[in-house]
Structures are given as structure tokens and as C-alpha cells.
Write a protein that holds these residues in place. Structure first.
Motif, PDB file in Angstrom:
ATOM      1  N   ALA A   1     -29.074   5.554  40.923  1.00 54.55           N
ATOM      2  CA  ALA A   1     -29.054   4.089  40.874  1.00 54.55           C
ATOM      3  C   ALA A   1     -27.621   3.573  40.705  1.00 54.55           C
ATOM      4  N   LEU A   2     -26.865   4.251  39.865  1.00 52.47           N
ATOM      5  CA  LEU A   2     -25.475   3.829  39.656  1.00 52.47           C
ATOM      6  C   LEU A   2     -24.660   3.945  40.939  1.00 52.47           C
ATOM      7  N   LEU A   3     -24.826   5.068  41.624  1.00 54.25           N
ATOM      8  CA  LEU A   3     -24.050   5.272  42.850  1.00 54.25           C
ATOM      9  C   LEU A   3     -24.537   4.352  43.965  1.00 54.25           C
ATOM     10  N   ASP A   4     -25.837   4.105  44.010  1.00 54.82           N
ATOM     11  CA  ASP A   4     -26.345   3.197  45.041  1.00 54.82           C
ATOM     12  C   ASP A   4     -25.821   1.781  44.828  1.00 54.82           C
ATOM     13  N   ALA A   5     -25.694   1.410  43.579  1.00 54.81           N
ATOM     14  CA  ALA A   5     -25.128   0.087  43.312  1.00 54.81           C
ATOM     15  C   ALA A   5     -23.732  -0.009  43.899  1.00 54.81           C
ATOM     16  N   LEU A   6     -23.040   1.113  43.872  1.00 58.93           N
ATOM     17  CA  LEU A   6     -21.692   1.148  44.419  1.00 58.93           C
ATOM     18  C   LEU A   6     -21.706   1.246  45.938  1.00 58.93           C
ATOM     19  N   PHE A   7     -22.533   2.178  46.468  1.00 57.36           N
ATOM     20  CA  PHE A   7     -22.573   2.414  47.921  1.00 57.36           C
ATOM     21  C   PHE A   7     -23.102   1.212  48.691  1.00 57.36           C
ATOM     22  N   LEU A   8     -24.159   0.639  48.165  1.00 57.01           N
ATOM     23  CA  LEU A   8     -24.889  -0.352  48.965  1.00 57.01           C
ATOM     24  C   LEU A   8     -24.462  -1.781  48.675  1.00 57.01           C
ATOM     25  N   ARG A   9     -24.001  -2.029  47.438  1.00 59.94           N
ATOM     26  CA  ARG A   9     -23.678  -3.420  47.110  1.00 59.94           C
ATOM     27  C   ARG A   9     -22.266  -3.603  46.598  1.00 59.94           C
ATOM     28  N   GLY A  10     -21.587  -2.501  46.375  1.00 58.00           N
ATOM     29  CA  GLY A  10     -20.201  -2.613  45.929  1.00 58.00           C
ATOM     30  C   GLY A  10     -20.057  -3.250  44.571  1.00 58.00           C
ATOM     31  N   LEU A  11     -21.055  -3.116  43.737  1.00 56.88           N
ATOM     32  CA  LEU A  11     -21.014  -3.767  42.435  1.00 56.88           C
ATOM     33  C   LEU A  11     -19.821  -3.267  41.623  1.00 56.88           C
ATOM     34  N   GLU A  12     -19.005  -4.165  41.212  1.00 58.20           N
ATOM     35  CA  GLU A  12     -17.845  -3.801  40.415  1.00 58.20           C
ATOM     36  C   GLU A  12     -17.943  -4.365  39.010  1.00 58.20           C
ATOM     37  N   SER A  13     -18.615  -5.473  38.880  1.00 58.85           N
ATOM     38  CA  SER A  13     -18.730  -6.086  37.567  1.00 58.85           C
ATOM     39  C   SER A  13     -19.657  -5.246  36.696  1.00 58.85           C
ATOM     40  N   TYR A  14     -19.126  -4.777  35.600  1.00 54.15           N
ATOM     41  CA  TYR A  14     -19.943  -3.947  34.715  1.00 54.15           C
ATOM     42  C   TYR A  14     -21.114  -4.748  34.147  1.00 54.15           C
ATOM     43  N   ASP A  15     -20.917  -6.050  34.022  1.00 52.09           N
ATOM     44  CA  ASP A  15     -22.015  -6.879  33.515  1.00 52.09           C
ATOM     45  C   ASP A  15     -23.183  -6.873  34.506  1.00 52.09           C
ATOM     46  N   GLU A  16     -22.837  -6.975  35.798  1.00 48.71           N
ATOM     47  CA  GLU A  16     -23.900  -6.954  36.825  1.00 48.71           C
ATOM     48  C   GLU A  16     -24.647  -5.626  36.787  1.00 48.71           C
ATOM     49  N   VAL A  17     -23.859  -4.548  36.732  1.00 46.12           N
ATOM     50  CA  VAL A  17     -24.476  -3.221  36.730  1.00 46.12           C
ATOM     51  C   VAL A  17     -25.323  -3.043  35.472  1.00 46.12           C
ATOM     52  N   SER A  18     -24.769  -3.483  34.359  1.00 47.44           N
ATOM     53  CA  SER A  18     -25.475  -3.346  33.083  1.00 47.44           C
ATOM     54  C   SER A  18     -26.803  -4.082  33.133  1.00 47.44           C
TER      55      SER A  18
END
Lengths: 183, 208
Positions: free
Chosen positions: B136-153
């Protein structure tokens, strides 16, 4: 092999995903592009349906490991109930042999020193070839199975013959010797 | 058995072990089906393609020269058989429509569509070795480019403080798995690279 630095790769992945990365020869960036593209490609591909998996699974069957194991057993012979005087006549005869989920059906016409046969093979993963061999191993006839795994062969030069089914890996099925007198 | 490398599974199949064949089907069915769909085949034809390719695999198991390169063999065979199926299309219109739908590779993938398909397959296998949270963490990066830790959190219900170290660790594990599977991760510059790599300095500091 040089391992990428995870921090730089993380930065590159984020940039590529957001479309912020500019073109460049850097290997980290190239790897990030490959990974992001592959992940997006995966997301687009629907999974293989269960029905297709089941069909793929059904292909498996243990391979015969020797000629002897590949020898098929007679399961049906239309001559078995025929009257003795008819057994030597030039009559058509239906024979079925089976081995390990594979079967060969033969519609035989055996004459003196010659014969012909229509052949249907079941249970092969793919088509192959059928050979008619004399008792001494000579190949008297050879035919490719068609798309329905059937073939027709005619031969001369022997009274006792063996039918062998082969694929690219070699022999997968073989009948005992057949003659006008019996299986 | 699903974790065994391809050469071991092939050897077990040849010994008559059905579970080894099941593992190979599990491993490669998605790859073949995906190539079929990307080649313009409809659902039914893509299913037929899966059967065709596994029949060919079954026939060739004993003669595969580079058993460790099975993914490449499967991808190449699937593409060739898909092309044959398309060519046998019932009429020109269908063939043209199929070709129009063809999208064997996505933007950014390897130029060779077979290589691209193989890389997708290897990434799928590498991700499968990770836990749910890592994926899930890597997909957030691969698919959506999430950089904000708040968003990921928020999205993954993870403490902000654990996101950075966990994601780094997950990425390293994925790279290990990719390397073992033969995904090309070589030639990458080592730590301490400069900003001249073409990546914009856009990484935001995590908000804590």
C-alpha cells in the motif's frame, strides 16, 4: 550490479509519478520510469479469469517415463464377440486402447500383409503424429494428427503392426502388436 | 512451492508433481492473459490464449534451455500466439479493430513489448513478496505520487513518524526481490548523487 540509493530512487519515483521529472540519462530516473510504468501497466491489466486458470491446470498429466509405461491397454475390441470363422475375414474392426488418461481409437481393416486405419486420439495436450510400425521396428506409415487429433494411414509389408503416438518429446502412447488374429 | 524458482518448478513438473504445475499456472496466467488483452483479443480469445500458451509450455517443458528465463519465454510465446489468433480473425474489420486496440506497452515502459510485459510480471511478483502495508505504501508512491506524509498517514492509517523509514525499508525489500527475479536494477548511481540527475528537487519535507 550496483544497487540504487533508496532515497534518490524514492525522490525519482515521486517525481515521475507526478510528471515532474525532466528527461535525462540518469539511471536512477530511468529505473523510476520503468517501475512506475510497470506498476501503471499492472493496474490496467485485468487478472486472468478463474475459468482460464482451470483450463490451464487441466493440461497437466504425468508423462510416461518409458516405452513400457506408455503401452496402452486394450479396453474395447469389436472382434472379441465375433464368431471364430469371421476373425480371419477382411472385416473392419474397432479397437480402443487407453493409458494414463490418453486413448487411441482405431478403425482397422487388416488384410494379408497390408492394412489401413482411421485413428482418433484423445487426451493429448496437443496433436502429434501416429506411426504404424512392424514388429521389427520398421516404420510402415507415418501421419500427422489433424486439428481434431485424427488421422488416416495405409501400409503394406507386415501382418503384425503396432500403433505409436508421438509428440515432439517422443513417444506418449503405444499399442501392443495387432494382427488379423487378435489384439 | 509457490515460492520456488522456475527451474525447480519445471523439474518437479517433469517428475509428475501436479502442484508444481499449479504454481507455474498461478505465476504466469496473469502475464499471458494480460498480453492477450493488450494484443486486442477479446475476453474469450484471451482465455483461449492462456490455454494455448500453457499447452505449449507443457510440450516444451523438457526442452527449455534457459529455465531461469521462463518469464521471457512465456511472454514471447504469448505475444506470438496472440498475433496468430488476431491474424485468424474472422474478417478484416475485426482484424483492423483488434490492431487499433493494440497497446502492448505503456508510456515509459521498455521499447520491446515483450520486455515490458516481462517487467510488469516481475514487478507483480516482487510486490507479492511484500506485506500488505508495504504494498500500500509503495502503491501510494507508484500510482499517485503521494509525498505529503499527512496524506499517506490518513490514507493508510499509519503514524506520520513511521512512514518515511517504513517506505524506505519497503522499497529496499522490493529492490532485493526485483534483483533476485532479474528485473534490471543495475547501473544505478550510488548514494550521494548530485542534483544533475535530471530529477527536479521537488521533494517536500514531511509535515509533522
Amino acid at each position: 550490479m550496483t544497487r540504487p540509493d533508496p532515497d534518490r530512487l524514492l525522490a525519482a519515483l515521486g517525481s515521475v509519478t507526478r510528471g515532474e521529472a525532466v528527461a535525462g540519462p540518469d539511471a536512477t530516473l530511468a529505473l523510476a520510469r520503468r517501475l512506475v510504468a510497470a506498476r501503471h501497466g499492472l493496474a490496467k491489466d485485468p487478472p486472468c479469469p478463474a475459468s482460464a486458470r482451470r483450463r490451464a491446470l487441466s493440461i497437466f498429466r504425468p508423462r510416461p517415463t518409458s516405452w513400457l509405461e506408455a503401452l496402452a491397454a486394450l479396453t474395447f475390441d469389436s472382434w472379441q464377440g465375433a464368431a471364430a470363422p469371421a476373425r480371419g475375414a477382411d472385416l473392419e474392426r474397432l479397437v480402443r486402447f487407453e493409458h494414463a488418461g490418453t486413448a487411441i481409437d482405431l478403425q482397422l481393416a487388416l488384410h494379408d500383409n497390408r492394412g489401413e486405419a482411421s485413428i482418433a486420439v484423445e487426451g493429448l495436450p496437443l496433436g502429434g503424429r501416429v506411426q504404424v510400425r512392424a514388429a521389427d521396428g520398421r516404420v510402415l506409415a507415418d501421419a500427422a494428427l489433424d486439428e481434431r487429433d485424427t488421422a488416416h494411414v495405409a501400409w503394406t509389408g507386415a501382418n503384425d503392426v503396432v500403433f505409436a503416438v508421438t509428440d515432439e518429446d517422443g513417444e506418449v502412447l503405444c499399442t501392443p502388436p495387432l494382427s488379423r488374429g487378435g489384439a | 512451492m509457490p515460492a520456488l524458482p522456475d527451474p525447480d518448478l519445471i523439474a518437479l513438473c517433469l517428475e509428475g508433481r501436479q502442484e508444481a504445475w499449479e504454481a507455474l499456472v498461478d505465476r504466469y496466467a496473469d502475464l499471458v492473459h494480460g498480453i492477450g488483452r493488450r494484443s486486442g483479443l477479446d475476453d474469450a480469445a484471451a482465455e483461449d490464449l492462456v490455454q494455448d500458451v500453457f499447452v505449449l509450455l507443457w510440450r516444451h517443458l523438457g526442452r527449455l534451455k534457459a529455465r531461469e528465463r521462463l518469464a521471457g519465454w512465456v511472454a514471447q510465446t504469448a505475444r506470438r500466439e496472440a498475433w496468430r489468433r488476431r491474424r485468424r480473425g474472422r474478417n478484416r474489420k475485426e482484424r483492423d479493430e483488434a490492431v487499433g486496440r493494440e497497446a502492448l506497452r505503456d508510456e515509459g515502459e521498455a521499447d520491446d513489448p515483450v520486455e515490458a510485459a516481462e517487467q510488469r510480471h516481475l514487478l507483480r511478483r516482487a510486490l507479492a513478496t511484500l506485506g500488505e502495508r508495504c504494498r500500500a505504501l509503495l502503491d501510494a508512491l507508484f500510482l499517485r505520487g503521494l509525498e505529503s506524509y499527512d496524506e499517506v498517514s490518513s490514507e493508510l492509517d499509519m503514524p506520520v513518524g513511521s512512514i518515511g523509514p517504513t517506505r524506505r525499508r519497503c522499497l529496499e525489500r522490493m529492490l532485493d526481490a526485483l534483483g533476485e527475479l532479474g528485473f534490471p536494477v543495475d547501473g544505478v548511481s550510488t548514494a550521494g548523487g548530485t542534483a544533475s540527475d535530471g530529477v527536479k528537487a521537488t521533494r517536500r519535507s514531511p509535515r509533522r
